[in-house]
Design a protein around this motif. Structure first.
Motif, PDB file in Angstrom:
ATOM      1  N   GLU A   1       0.663  -1.177  -0.224  1.00 56.56           N
ATOM      2  CA  GLU A   1      -0.261  -0.098  -0.088  1.00 56.56           C
ATOM      3  C   GLU A   1       1.285   1.403  -0.133  1.00 56.56           C
ATOM      4  OE1 GLU A   1      -2.635   2.148  -0.253  1.00 56.56           O
ATOM      5  OE2 GLU A   1      -3.650   0.628  -0.308  1.00 56.56           O
TER       6      GLU A   1
ATOM      7  N   LEU B   1      -1.947   7.899  -1.109  1.00 58.60           N
ATOM      8  CA  LEU B   1      -1.922   8.596  -2.238  1.00 58.60           C
ATOM      9  C   LEU B   1      -0.789   8.646  -2.991  1.00 58.60           C
ATOM     10  CD1 LEU B   1      -3.994  10.892  -0.015  1.00 58.60           C
ATOM     11  CD2 LEU B   1      -4.526   8.492  -1.544  1.00 58.60           C
TER      12      LEU B   1
ATOM     13  N   THR C   1      -0.788  -1.609  -4.037  1.00 52.60           N
ATOM     14  CA  THR C   1      -2.799  -1.022  -4.556  1.00 52.60           C
ATOM     15  C   THR C   1      -2.744  -0.603  -6.267  1.00 52.60           C
ATOM     16  OG1 THR C   1      -4.129  -0.116  -3.814  1.00 52.60           O
ATOM     17  CG2 THR C   1      -2.002   1.251  -3.799  1.00 52.60           C
ATOM     18  N   GLN C   2      -3.916  -1.023  -6.584  1.00 47.90           N
ATOM     19  CA  GLN C   2      -4.093   0.092  -8.382  1.00 47.90           C
ATOM     20  C   GLN C   2      -4.875   0.701  -8.037  1.00 47.90           C
ATOM     21  OE1 GLN C   2      -3.183  -3.406 -11.250  1.00 47.90           O
ATOM     22  NE2 GLN C   2      -1.611  -3.283  -9.312  1.00 47.90           N
ATOM     23  N   ASP C   3      -5.371   0.968  -7.074  1.00 47.40           N
ATOM     24  CA  ASP C   3      -5.890   2.233  -7.568  1.00 47.40           C
ATOM     25  C   ASP C   3      -5.385   3.181  -6.723  1.00 47.40           C
ATOM     26  OD1 ASP C   3      -5.730   1.365  -4.856  1.00 47.40           O
ATOM     27  OD2 ASP C   3      -8.650   2.156  -4.258  1.00 47.40           O
ATOM     28  N   ALA C   4      -3.684   2.753  -7.318  1.00 47.83           N
ATOM     29  CA  ALA C   4      -2.605   4.313  -5.850  1.00 47.83           C
ATOM     30  C   ALA C   4      -2.803   6.054  -6.258  1.00 47.83           C
ATOM     31  CB  ALA C   4      -1.202   3.723  -6.048  1.00 47.83           C
TER      32      ALA C   4
ATOM     33  N   ASN D   1      -5.249   7.096  -7.716  1.00 45.94           N
ATOM     34  CA  ASN D   1      -7.198   7.751  -7.017  1.00 45.94           C
ATOM     35  C   ASN D   1      -7.353   7.129  -6.325  1.00 45.94           C
ATOM     36  OD1 ASN D   1      -7.837   4.681  -8.945  1.00 45.94           O
ATOM     37  ND2 ASN D   1      -8.412   5.579 -10.261  1.00 45.94           N
ATOM     38  N   GLN D   2      -6.972   7.060  -5.200  1.00 50.00           N
ATOM     39  CA  GLN D   2      -6.921   6.322  -4.244  1.00 50.00           C
ATOM     40  C   GLN D   2      -7.904   7.570  -3.171  1.00 50.00           C
ATOM     41  OE1 GLN D   2      -6.241   3.360  -2.263  1.00 50.00           O
ATOM     42  NE2 GLN D   2      -4.088   4.257  -2.046  1.00 50.00           N
ATOM     43  N   THR D   3      -8.536   7.970  -2.117  1.00 51.88           N
ATOM     44  CA  THR D   3      -8.749   8.720  -1.170  1.00 51.88           C
ATOM     45  C   THR D   3      -8.197   8.188   0.233  1.00 51.88           C
ATOM     46  OG1 THR D   3     -11.176   7.768  -0.010  1.00 51.88           O
ATOM     47  CG2 THR D   3     -10.922   9.037  -1.927  1.00 51.88           C
TER      48      THR D   3
ATOM     49  N   GLN E   1     -10.020   5.573   2.031  1.00 50.81           N
ATOM     50  CA  GLN E   1      -9.680   4.225   0.963  1.00 50.81           C
ATOM     51  C   GLN E   1      -8.740   3.590   2.126  1.00 50.81           C
ATOM     52  OE1 GLN E   1     -10.119   5.415  -2.295  1.00 50.81           O
ATOM     53  NE2 GLN E   1     -12.544   3.996  -2.903  1.00 50.81           N
ATOM     54  N   VAL E   2      -7.438   4.468   2.011  1.00 51.87           N
ATOM     55  CA  VAL E   2      -6.694   3.985   2.202  1.00 51.87           C
ATOM     56  C   VAL E   2      -6.578   3.142   4.356  1.00 51.87           C
ATOM     57  CG1 VAL E   2      -4.315   4.755   3.432  1.00 51.87           C
ATOM     58  CG2 VAL E   2      -5.175   4.795   0.627  1.00 51.87           C
TER      59      VAL E   2
ATOM     60  N   LYS F   1      -8.312   0.295   4.516  1.00 56.62           N
ATOM     61  CA  LYS F   1      -7.442  -0.651   4.470  1.00 56.62           C
ATOM     62  C   LYS F   1      -6.402  -1.119   5.847  1.00 56.62           C
ATOM     63  CE  LYS F   1      -6.372   0.342   0.271  1.00 56.62           C
ATOM     64  NZ  LYS F   1      -5.656   0.869  -0.838  1.00 56.62           N
TER      65      LYS F   1
END
Length: 553
Positions: free
Chosen positions: A223, A226, A286-289, A291-293, A296-297, A300
Motif C-alpha cells: 500500500e 496517496l 495497490t491498483q488504485d494508487a 486515485n484512491q482517497t 479508503q487507505v 484498509k
C-alpha cells in the motif's frame, strides 16, 4: 497537501501517547529550560525590564490563516485559550479565509486592509507582503524576548531572514533534531505467518510481496497511500540512492556538486520508477494508487488488509490500526522496519523522509497592528515552555503542573488516567498551535513515555524512537527555493510541476520498464523546452544562498 499535513499533525498531537512529529515537522538548539522548583511559572530566562509583560496590559489583535481549509475556532471557548485570555490578557479575533485563501489574500493586499497577524507558508506570499512594505521586522525584539532566539538559534533565524537581511517570520514546529514518520509499516500477523523472512533490500521486498499475493487474496501486498501526491512512491525512491533526499522530488531536481540537475535523467529516480512500475504491473502494489482517497487507505489499514504500508506518515493510520487489530488478537498489529535499500547500498544512508529546521509555516505581523511588540511578546511566550505546555496540554494544574529541574513539564496523574478528557482538550486546541517548538514538545513527551513501564509505552513512540527519527534527513538547505508565481521562473515552475505529476503517473502505469525510460526521456525534452535549465539556474542560486546563510555568511 497542507490540509493533509495538518491532519497528520492533529492525529499525532491528539493521541495521548504519540509524540509530535510534524512538523511537521523546526530548528532549535537543544538546551533545556531550567527551573529551581516545580511551579506553574515558566522557566524562561528573565527578559529586560523594558520588555512588554503579558498579563499586565490587554493585548488585542486579529489573526488570519492563509489556507482554504483553515477556520480558526472562537478564542476563549476552550480551557487553554480561556486561561490565556484571563491570565495573559490576550484576546484574538479571527479573520477567516472563507474557503478561498488566494482570493482573500489578494483582496486584502489590494485594499490595504490587512489583519494584524497572518499565518501562512514561507516563500513567495511572505515576500510579496515584505516587498510591498506591509510587514514588521522582528530584529529589535529578539534580545528583549528570549525564547525564539534560544530555541531556534542564530542559524535558524538567519535562514528565515529576507533578502534585506531582516527577520519578518515567526516559525511554527521548528526543530533542531530529527522528527517525522516516513517509512515502512509491516502487518505483524501476515509477516509471522509467512515465516518472518528478511525484509531489508528491494529484492527482499519484491519476493515478500509475491508471497503475500499468492497466500492472501484479499490483502493489498504493498500500500502506497496517496501516490498522486507522492507518499509511498517517494519512500521507494529513497531505497535506490545513498544519501538521496526525498526532497529532491519536491524540488523536481537533484544536486550534483554545486548545481541542481534534471530529475528526469537522474539514474536513481529512473530506477525507482522502474521498480515501482514493476510492482504495479505485477499487481503487487495497490491498483488504485493514483486515485484512491485518504479514507479508503485508512479503512484498509485499520482492518489489516495491507501487508506493507509505505508513506510519509504511515503511523497516522497504523497507530490506531495497531490498537484495533491487537484488541481482537494480541499477536496481530503493526511494526515498522529499517528503511528498505537496494542491495549493495549502505542501509544507514537511506532516508525515506526529511525534516527541516524551520519546520512548517510562519506567522508575520503586519503594519496594521497597533502594538506589534506586544504581539511578538505573545508569540515568543507561546513558543516557550509555558506557552507550549498550555497550547499542547491545557492550563496548568490539570494535565501538567509546573516544571521539573530540567525544564520539562510535570505531568499529573490525570494526564494518564483521563485519556478521553485529555484527548478531547488536545483536539480542541490543535488549531491554535501557531508557534510550535518541536524539540520542547518531543523531549517532554519522550521523557514522560520512557518513565512508564515498557508495556505502557505508546506504539508510535516506540516506532519513532527506534526507527523513524533515526532515518529522516535534514533538508533545511533546500527550503525557500520556489520562485514568485508571476515571475518567468514561476510560470516555468508551474508548467514543470504539472508535467512531473503527469509523467510519474504515466511511468507508474507503463506497460514495461523500457516504456518507463521512454516516458522519462520525453519528459526531459518537454521540460527543457519549457525552460527547465533556466529554472534550475534560479533555484541553484537560491540553494547556494541558503548554504551561505547556514554557514553564517
Amino acid at each position: 497537501m497542507k490540509k493533509l499535513l495538518m491532519s497528520s499533525i492533529m492525529a499525532l498531537l491528539v493521541s495521548a501517547v504519540v509524540l509530535s512529529g510534524c512538523s511537521k515537522g523546526n530548528g532549535t538548539n537543544s538546551s533545556k529550560e531550567s527551573t529551581n522548583t516545580p511551579s506553574t511559572k515558566t522557566s524562561e530566562t528573565a527578559a529586560p525590564e523594558s520588555a512588554f509583560e503579558l498579563g499586565t496590559t490587554p493585548v488585542q489583535f486579529t489573526f488570519y490563516g492563509n489556507y482554504d481549509w483553515y477556520t480558526m475556532p472562537p478564542w476563549g471557548n476552550d480551557l487553554a485559550t480561556a486561561w490565556i485570555k484571563e491570565n495573559k490578557k490576550v484576546n484574538i479575533t479571527p479573520v477567516q479565509s472563507g474557503g478561498d485563501a488566494a482570493t482573500k489574500y489578494n483582496m486584502m493586499i489590494a485594499s490595504n486592509e490587512l489583519p494584524d497577524v497572518m499565518w501562512m507558508e514561507r516563500g513567495p506570499d511572505v515576500e510579496k507582503l515584505r516587498e510591498a512594505g506591509m510587514l514588521v521586522s522582528f530584529d529589535e525584539y529578539l534580545d528583549k524576548y528570549p525564547n525564539l532566539k534560544k530555541w531556534l538559534g542564530e542559524d535558524g533565524i538567519n535562514m528565515l531572514r529576507s533578502e534585506d537581511g531582516k527577520l519578518y517570520q515567526f516559525p511554527n514546529w521548528y526543530t533542531g533534531q530529527p522528527n517525522g514518520n516516513a517509512g515502512y509499516v509491516i502487518n505483524k500477523k501476515i509477516y509471522t505467518e509467512l515465516g518472518s523472512p528478511a525484509l531489508e533490500t528491494t529484492d527482499d521486498l519484491y519476493n515478500y510481496l509475491k508471497l503475500v499475493k499468492e497466500k492472501y487474496k484479499n490483502v493489498v501486498p504493498f500500500e502506497v497511500g496517496l501516490a498522486a501526491q507522492g507518499d509511498g512512491l517517494d519512500v521507494l525512491f529513497s531505497a535506490f540512492g545513498e544519501d538521496y533526499s526525498v526532497r529532491y522530488l519536491g524540488m523536481r531536481a537533484v544536486p550534483k556538486d554545486d548545481t541542481l540537475t534534471s530529475l528526469f535523467t537522474d539514474p536513481v529516480f529512473r530506477e525507482s520508477m522502474q521498480y515501482s512500475n514493476k510492482l504495479f504491473r505485477e499487481k503487487l502494489m495497490t491498483q488504485d494508487a493514483m486515485n484512491q482517497t485518504a479514507d479508503q487507505v485508512k479503512e484498509k489499514v485499520l482492518n489489516g488488509r495491507v501487508a506493507v504500508f509505505a508513506g510519509a506518515s504511515p503511523t497516522k493510520y497504523a497507530d490506531p490500526g495497531n490498537a484495533i487489530l491487537k484488541k481482537d488478537d494480541p499477536e496481530a498489529g503493526y511494526f515498522m522496519i529499517w528503511p528498505i535499500h537496494k542491495a549493495g547500498l549502505d542501509k544507514n544512508k537511506i532516508w525515506p523522509g526529511t525534516y527541516n529546521q524551520l519546520g512548517w509555516n510562519v506567522s508575520v505581523i503586519t503594519k496594521a497592528a497597533k502594538d506589534p511588540e506586544a504581539i511578538f511578546a505573545f508569540l515568543d511566550w507561546l513558543t516557550g515552555p509555558e506557552g507550549q505546555s498550555v497550547s499542547m496540554w491545557g492550563p496548568p494544574g490539570l494535565y501538567w503542573d509546573g516544571f521539573d529541574t530540567e525544564g520539562s513539564p510535570n505531568f499529573t496523574e490525570k494526564y494518564s488516567s483521563d485519556n478521553e478528557g485529555r484527548d478531547k482538550l488536545m483536539a480542541a486546541i490543535t488549531d491554535f498551535q501557531w508557534a510550535g517548538n518541536t524539540v520542547f514538545v518531543d523531549k517532554s513527551k519522550a521523557k514522560f513515555e520512557m518513565s512508564l513501564p515498557e508495556d505502557k509505552r505508546s506504539w508510535a513512540t516506540e516506532q519513532q524512537t527506534t526507527i523513524t527519527w533515526k532515518t529522516q534527513s535534514d533538508a533545511t538547505q533546500f527550503v525557500n527555493l520556489d520562485p514568485l508565481p508571476e515571475s518567468e521562473e514561476g510560470i516555468i515552475w508551474k508548467q514543470l510541476d504539472d508535467l512531473f505529476k503527469e509523467v510519474r503517473a504515466k511511468a507508474l502505469l507503463a506497460k514495461s520498464e523500457a516504456d518507463v525510460i521512454s516516458i522519462l526521456d520525453k519528459a526531459e525534452a518537454d521540460a527543457q523546452s519549457m525552460g527547465y535549465s533556466k529554472l534550475q539556474s534560479f533555484m541553484t542560486d537560491k540553494w547556494q544562498n541558503n548554504l551561505k546563510k547556514m554557514n553564517g555568511n
